[in-house]
Design a protein around this motif. Structure first.
Motif, PDB file in Angstrom:
ATOM      1  N   ALA A  15       0.839  -1.100   0.072  1.00 17.68           N
ATOM      2  CA  ALA A  15       0.456   0.050   0.195  1.00 17.68           C
ATOM      3  C   ALA A  15       0.660   1.418   0.002  1.00 17.68           C
ATOM      4  O   ALA A  15       0.727   2.691  -0.395  1.00 17.68           O
ATOM      5  N   SER A  16       2.307   1.340  -0.024  1.00 19.37           N
ATOM      6  CA  SER A  16       2.722   1.698   0.616  1.00 19.37           C
ATOM      7  C   SER A  16       3.703   2.598  -0.581  1.00 19.37           C
ATOM      8  O   SER A  16       4.336   3.620  -1.033  1.00 19.37           O
ATOM      9  N   SER A  17       3.849   1.753  -1.832  1.00 13.51           N
ATOM     10  CA  SER A  17       4.563   2.111  -2.606  1.00 13.51           C
ATOM     11  C   SER A  17       3.878   2.431  -4.177  1.00 13.51           C
ATOM     12  O   SER A  17       3.860   0.070  -4.081  1.00 13.51           O
ATOM     13  N   CYS A  18       4.003   2.569  -5.491  1.00  6.32           N
ATOM     14  CA  CYS A  18       3.714   1.785  -6.968  1.00  6.32           C
ATOM     15  C   CYS A  18       4.829   0.187  -6.719  1.00  6.32           C
ATOM     16  O   CYS A  18       6.294   1.066  -7.005  1.00  6.32           O
ATOM     17  N   PRO A  19       4.494  -0.525  -8.091  1.00  3.65           N
ATOM     18  CA  PRO A  19       5.037  -1.023  -7.803  1.00  3.65           C
ATOM     19  C   PRO A  19       6.283  -0.314  -9.602  1.00  3.65           C
ATOM     20  O   PRO A  19       7.133  -0.580  -9.758  1.00  3.65           O
ATOM     21  N   CYS A  20       5.507   0.001 -10.410  1.00  6.24           N
ATOM     22  CA  CYS A  20       6.775   0.964 -11.360  1.00  6.24           C
ATOM     23  C   CYS A  20       7.481   1.571 -10.472  1.00  6.24           C
ATOM     24  O   CYS A  20       8.690   1.904 -11.507  1.00  6.24           O
ATOM     25  N   GLY A  21       7.705   2.142  -9.612  1.00  2.12           N
ATOM     26  CA  GLY A  21       8.944   3.048  -9.121  1.00  2.12           C
ATOM     27  C   GLY A  21       8.764   3.999  -9.047  1.00  2.12           C
ATOM     28  O   GLY A  21       9.826   5.034  -8.626  1.00  2.12           O
ATOM     29  N   LEU A  22       7.765   4.738  -9.105  1.00  2.00           N
ATOM     30  CA  LEU A  22       7.430   6.481  -8.752  1.00  2.00           C
ATOM     31  C   LEU A  22       6.677   6.607  -7.142  1.00  2.00           C
ATOM     32  O   LEU A  22       6.256   5.177  -6.277  1.00  2.00           O
ATOM     33  N   PRO A  23       7.261   7.325  -6.441  1.00  2.00           N
ATOM     34  CA  PRO A  23       6.800   7.352  -5.056  1.00  2.00           C
ATOM     35  C   PRO A  23       5.425   7.783  -5.110  1.00  2.00           C
ATOM     36  O   PRO A  23       4.923   8.394  -4.686  1.00  2.00           O
ATOM     37  N   ALA A  24       4.641   6.740  -5.090  1.00  2.00           N
ATOM     38  CA  ALA A  24       2.794   7.111  -4.475  1.00  2.00           C
ATOM     39  C   ALA A  24       2.313   5.410  -4.288  1.00  2.00           C
ATOM     40  O   ALA A  24       3.225   4.810  -5.083  1.00  2.00           O
ATOM     41  N   ALA A  25       1.554   6.133  -3.537  1.00  2.00           N
ATOM     42  CA  ALA A  25       0.764   4.423  -3.724  1.00  2.00           C
ATOM     43  C   ALA A  25      -0.088   3.568  -4.274  1.00  2.00           C
ATOM     44  O   ALA A  25       0.174   4.410  -5.771  1.00  2.00           O
ATOM     45  N   TYR A  26       0.325   2.256  -4.685  1.00  2.00           N
ATOM     46  CA  TYR A  26      -0.322   1.023  -6.256  1.00  2.00           C
ATOM     47  C   TYR A  26      -1.924   1.702  -5.781  1.00  2.00           C
ATOM     48  O   TYR A  26      -1.591   2.551  -7.226  1.00  2.00           O
TER      49      TYR A  26
END
Length: 141
Positions: A15-26
């Motif tokens: 919930a804390s980070s998107c797998p794409c590498g950007l600094p946002a939740a999924y």
């Protein structure tokens, strides 16, 4: 007797980070695109969202964002493969002002406890107003 779903189980996403590498939740990043709440505004963001779709095994999103001329009938997910991270190495065009674009990336993975990388130079085009993946091109040297 338990009921089994014919739908594959998706790996959990933090919930804390998107797998794409950007600094946002999924849910605030690629999850919105996967759910159809938004469309990728650039080839790079489509590439990132497709990587995340491989991580969460979202076959529907991958097929929807694949050019109909090169789209396979199905996407097969290898149960022994775990995607670990994405590095965008280069982007050419692919913005709101373009109709084509390329993204060169490196995707790190683990396959049955062995580390590996996929290095690809991907071509994207606008199809019916939306960015779609077309094909992998030879990787520039």
């Amino acid at each position: 007797m338990s009921r089994r779903s014919s739908r594959p189980q998706r790996p959990p996403v933090s919930a804390s980070s998107c797998p794409c590498g950007l600094p946002a939740a999924y849910d605030d990043c690629c999850g919105r695109l996967h759910a159809g709440q938004a469309a990728a505004p650039s080839a790079e963001l489509l590439m990132r969202s497709r990587f995340s779709a491989f991580v969460v095994q979202d076959e529907g999103y991958l097929l929807r964002t694949w050019h109909p001329g090169t789209r396979p009938r199905r996407v097969e997910f290898d149960t022994g493969l775990r995607w670990l991270g994405l590095d965008i190495l280069d982007v050419t065009e692919g913005s709101a002002f373009h109709t084509t674009g390329t993204v060169t990336f490196r995707a790190r993975y683990s396959h049955r406890r062995s580390a590996g990388e996929l290095h690809e130079h991907s071509r994207f085009v606008r199809h019916e107003g939306a960015w779609v993946y077309v094909e992998a091109l030879p990787t520039p040297q």
